[in-house]
Design an enzyme around this catalytic site. Structure first.
Site, PDB file in Angstrom:
ATOM      1  N   HIS A 254      33.040  38.722  34.800  1.00 15.68           N
ATOM      2  CA  HIS A 254      34.324  38.499  34.112  1.00 15.68           C
ATOM      3  C   HIS A 254      34.631  39.587  33.091  1.00 15.68           C
ATOM      4  CE1 HIS A 254      37.437  35.413  32.765  1.00 15.68           C
ATOM      5  NE2 HIS A 254      37.437  35.312  34.086  1.00 15.68           N
TER       6      HIS A 254
ATOM      7  N   HIS B 271      41.950  38.036  45.085  1.00 12.00           N
ATOM      8  CA  HIS B 271      41.746  37.176  43.924  1.00 12.00           C
ATOM      9  C   HIS B 271      42.848  36.125  43.900  1.00 12.00           C
ATOM     10  CE1 HIS B 271      42.210  36.441  39.449  1.00 12.00           C
ATOM     11  NE2 HIS B 271      40.906  36.304  39.576  1.00 12.00           N
TER      12      HIS B 271
END
Length: 382
Positions: A185, A285
């Site tokens: 992340h 994504h």
């Protein structure tokens, strides 16, 4: 045919839908949003709308180029997300006019199904294991997990051990019955990424996502050289020009453009083709809503190098609405054996419950990502 009206709807949990109307009654839907910046993207959509009203929606390529190039300043998450949602809606209109799904307009199917994976929230091992068990019951066997909590620029061995322990317990609980990627992340500095990746290798994750932030992309080839784990990135890259530099530098094995952030279907199809030329795979994504997912699926089914599709069913962010709550044709998104099938209805193939969208948009929350701080009170990457 001319565009007559553009309407935006901010919705729970953290989505925004866009509706384009035409003078012939054909309507297209898109999903332009940056999570936590929906109002800013909304303003950008309506700025672009000043030009779009009165234009021919069938001229998708020309409209895309105007939206991108007509302003002196271009690119970035806000503009490209606004363009993305508009582009999705234009493809939806084109498919409906021609009575064909978008993938048919792009040359037809290159595969019959695409593997889906689900994000599992939680940082404690027991929470993650419980989440995986729940999702396995509805057909998932491939997942994405947090690779770690916040880490300092140089952190201690206890923090590394805590991250590794979570992954070790998951692999011990499920063995090779599941596959999982690990999402750093962008929380991890380059020095700590080097350490953490090495420690995680014995647990054979499917990939490591955003091992460092996209701003530190020069480290991707360096990190890739030290590990056999595929590295993935792309959710914070917003055009083929951003991806061009990463592909040329090497190091990334899985590109993850977001169909609601990176210019929509038109741009992401180009990105997919660029990736294929470098023997890099594609896994769009998509922790967002159903229109974004539909757009992703159309790209998956025309891109040879597409390997995985993220989706948000059951994701911990979904407070106030679930993935298919605003969709009438829920059955078209059903999975068989953990795979999505092609959407077959004209356009994007999503039938939106507009009355429900309007109702829920009246009290839409302004979602914000958490603000984390390190022990010394400096801001931590979330």
């Amino acid at each position: 045919m001319k565009i007559t009206k553009i309407t935006t709807y901010r919705l729970p949990p953290r989505w925004m839908f866009l509706k384009i109307e035409t003078d012939e009654g054909v309507v297209g839907w898109g999903e332009p949003v940056i999570e936590g910046r929906a109002r800013t993207v909304e303003a950008a959509v309506h700025e672009l709308g000043d030009y779009l009203i009165g234009q021919d929606p069938s001229r998708i390529n020309d409209l895309w180029q105007v939206m991108y190039r007509a302003g002196f300043y271009r690119g970035g998450p806000i503009l490209m997300s606004a363009i993305a949602g508009i582009d999705q809606a234009l493809w939806d209109i084109k498919g409906k006019v021609l009575n064909a799904p978008v993938w048919q307009l792009m040359g037809g199917l290159v595969r019959d199904k695409i593997k889906a994976y689900s994000w599992v929230g939680g940082d404690r091992p027991a929470d993650v294991i419980g989440g995986i068990k729940t999702l396995r019951e509805i057909g998932f066997d491939t997942f994405k997990l947090n690779g770690c909590e916040e880490l300092g620029l140089i952190d201690n061995s206890r923090a590394v051990d805590a991250a590794v322990n979570t992954v070790a317990q998951i692999r011990e609980a499920f063995g090779n019955q599941i596959e999982f990627g690990l999402d750093f992340h962008g929380r991890v500095s380059a020095p700590m990424a080097k350490v953490l990746i090495k420690e995680l290798e014995p647990y054979r994750p499917l990939f490591i996502e955003e091992p460092v932030l996209a701003e530190q992309a020069e480290y991707y080839p360096k990190l890739a050289a030290q590990t056999h784990i595929p590295l993935a990135a792309g959710e914070r890259m917003f055009s083929r020009f951003d991806f061009k530099r990463v592909l040329e530098a090497g190091g990334i094995s899985i590109l993850q453009p977001d169909l609601s952030h990176a210019g929509g279907i038109t741009e992401c199809y180009k990105i997919a083709g660029m990736a294929e030329a470098y023997d890099v795979t594609l896994a769009p994504h998509c922790p967002l809503g159903p229109i974004a997912l539909a757009a992703c699926l159309h790209i998956d089914f025309v891109s040879y190098n597409a390997v995985l599709q993220e989706q948000s069913m059951g994701i911990h962010y979904n407070k106030g609405a679930e993935l298919l709550d605003f969709v009438k044709n829920k059955e078209d998104f059903s999975m068989v054996g953990g795979f999505f099938k092609p959407l077959t209805k004209p356009g994007l193939g999503v039938e939106i419950d507009e009355a429900k969208v309007i109702e829920f948009s009246k009290n839409a929350p302004d979602w914000r990502n958490p603000l984390w701080r390190h022990e010394d009170n400096s801001v931590a990457e979330w």
